[in-house]
Design a protein around this motif. Structure first.
Motif, PDB file in Angstrom:
ATOM      1  N   ARG A   1      36.757 -11.120  10.310  1.00  0.00           N
ATOM      2  CA  ARG A   1      35.671 -10.303  10.568  1.00  0.00           C
ATOM      3  C   ARG A   1      35.032  -9.224   9.977  1.00  0.00           C
ATOM      4  NH1 ARG A   1      39.157 -11.591  15.358  1.00  0.00           N
ATOM      5  NH2 ARG A   1      38.035 -13.176  17.146  1.00  0.00           N
ATOM      6  N   ARG A   2      34.265  -9.424   9.884  1.00  0.00           N
ATOM      7  CA  ARG A   2      33.211  -8.650   9.042  1.00  0.00           C
ATOM      8  C   ARG A   2      34.059  -6.878   9.226  1.00  0.00           C
ATOM      9  NH1 ARG A   2      27.711  -7.121   9.111  1.00  0.00           N
ATOM     10  NH2 ARG A   2      27.676  -5.283  10.732  1.00  0.00           N
ATOM     11  N   GLY A   3      33.853  -6.226  10.384  1.00  0.00           N
ATOM     12  CA  GLY A   3      34.134  -5.038  10.617  1.00  0.00           C
ATOM     13  C   GLY A   3      35.631  -4.651  10.644  1.00  0.00           C
ATOM     14  N   GLU A   4      36.808  -5.875  10.844  1.00  0.00           N
ATOM     15  CA  GLU A   4      38.211  -6.029  10.363  1.00  0.00           C
ATOM     16  C   GLU A   4      38.149  -5.731   8.522  1.00  0.00           C
ATOM     17  OE1 GLU A   4      39.453  -8.843  14.104  1.00  0.00           O
ATOM     18  OE2 GLU A   4      39.666  -9.663  11.945  1.00  0.00           O
ATOM     19  N   ARG A   5      37.559  -6.431   7.990  1.00  0.00           N
ATOM     20  CA  ARG A   5      37.380  -7.043   6.479  1.00  0.00           C
ATOM     21  C   ARG A   5      36.887  -4.938   6.005  1.00  0.00           C
ATOM     22  NH1 ARG A   5      34.855 -10.705   5.990  1.00  0.00           N
ATOM     23  NH2 ARG A   5      32.842  -9.820   5.432  1.00  0.00           N
ATOM     24  N   GLU A   6      36.237  -4.899   5.597  1.00  0.00           N
ATOM     25  CA  GLU A   6      35.500  -3.278   5.836  1.00  0.00           C
ATOM     26  C   GLU A   6      36.473  -2.648   6.117  1.00  0.00           C
ATOM     27  OE1 GLU A   6      30.401  -4.274   6.351  1.00  0.00           O
ATOM     28  OE2 GLU A   6      31.872  -2.798   7.773  1.00  0.00           O
ATOM     29  N   VAL A   7      36.729  -2.123   7.009  1.00  0.00           N
ATOM     30  CA  VAL A   7      38.144  -1.497   7.619  1.00  0.00           C
ATOM     31  C   VAL A   7      39.433  -1.596   6.620  1.00  0.00           C
ATOM     32  CG1 VAL A   7      39.504  -0.546   9.629  1.00  0.00           C
ATOM     33  CG2 VAL A   7      37.377  -0.519  10.422  1.00  0.00           C
ATOM     34  N   PHE A   8      40.102  -2.510   6.301  1.00  0.00           N
ATOM     35  CA  PHE A   8      41.038  -2.982   6.072  1.00  0.00           C
ATOM     36  C   PHE A   8      40.785  -2.448   4.468  1.00  0.00           C
ATOM     37  CE2 PHE A   8      44.080  -5.559   2.854  1.00  0.00           C
ATOM     38  CZ  PHE A   8      44.812  -5.308   3.533  1.00  0.00           C
ATOM     39  N   LEU A   9      39.300  -2.663   4.441  1.00  0.00           N
ATOM     40  CA  LEU A   9      39.310  -2.817   2.260  1.00  0.00           C
ATOM     41  C   LEU A   9      39.468  -1.407   2.308  1.00  0.00           C
ATOM     42  CD1 LEU A   9      36.662  -4.819   1.683  1.00  0.00           C
ATOM     43  CD2 LEU A   9      38.376  -4.688   0.492  1.00  0.00           C
TER      44      LEU A   9
END
Length: 212
Positions: free
Chosen positions: A130-138
């Motif tokens: 999910r976009r929010g998860e991806r952004e936080v991981f990056l």
């Protein structure tokens, strides 16, 4: 007393902007490269990010805090916009007639899949988050931001960053394994057409009998 970089940037100081670019361009490029998997696109993201940084500089709050989280936030927005544009492009392509099939040469690259495949699988798995998860991981894992800095960059509570990162790590392991398994299956050779022992002798014998 020397003014902070934030104050100088807000005031439109070109030297402050140059210092910020020298300090963060490589970090933004690394973030974009990991998000997109393409060096040319990553370079475009860097350019667009710092254009936006200069355009939006007056929106920085006054103070002596680090500017880094804000720049990461701008870069994240640029990546979001790029992803939306890419989806529109894909939808447009989907409406066009399908091109002729291209032969699959996957079998020719057997033995070179290991590290490249793992990196590709990780990036594809990242795209499936999910976009929010991806952004936080990056931001937290690959850009090494603290929870607080990532929360500032994304304009969300710290607790949200923690929960998204926890979900992202759990899902990423599973998705990366799925992508890697799929890549390996594509490069496995198909059933071989080996000759059954005795077939050649039988075929030769039959030919000789017919010739008599």
């Amino acid at each position: 007393m020397k003014s902070s970089l934030r104050t100088r940037l807000r005031a439109g100081d070109p030297e402050a902007f140059r210092e910020l670019f020298q300090d963060m361009a490589q970090a933004v490029h690394a973030l974009a490269l990991r998000a997109t998997g393409d060096r040319t696109t990553a370079e475009d993201v860097v350019s667009l990010t710092f254009l936006e940084v200069w355009r939006l500089r007056e929106r920085l709050d006054a103070g002596d805090d680090s500017v880094r989280p804000w720049v990461y936030g701008v870069a994240t927005n640029v990546l979001r916009n790029r992803a939306r544009a890419a989806r529109r492009h894909q939808r447009a392509l989907a409406r066009m007639p399908r091109p002729e099939d291209v032969p699959d040469f996957a079998g020719e690259v057997d033995g070179r899949i290991d590290d490249t495949a793992r990196l590709t699988a990780a990036r594809k798995a990242l795209d499936r988050l999910r976009r929010g998860e991806r952004e936080v991981f990056l931001l937290c894992v690959w850009s090494d931001l603290s929870y607080a800095a990532a929360a500032q960059a994304l304009d969300v509570p710290v607790g949200t960053v923690r929960s998204r990162l926890s979900r992202a790590r759990a899902r990423l392991r599973r998705l990366a394994d799925e992508e890697l398994e799929g890549a390996q299956q594509k490069t496995e050779p198909g059933p071989s057409h080996r000759q059954i022992p005795g077939d050649r002798d039988h075929a030769v014998g039959s030919t000789q009998e017919s010739a008599r």
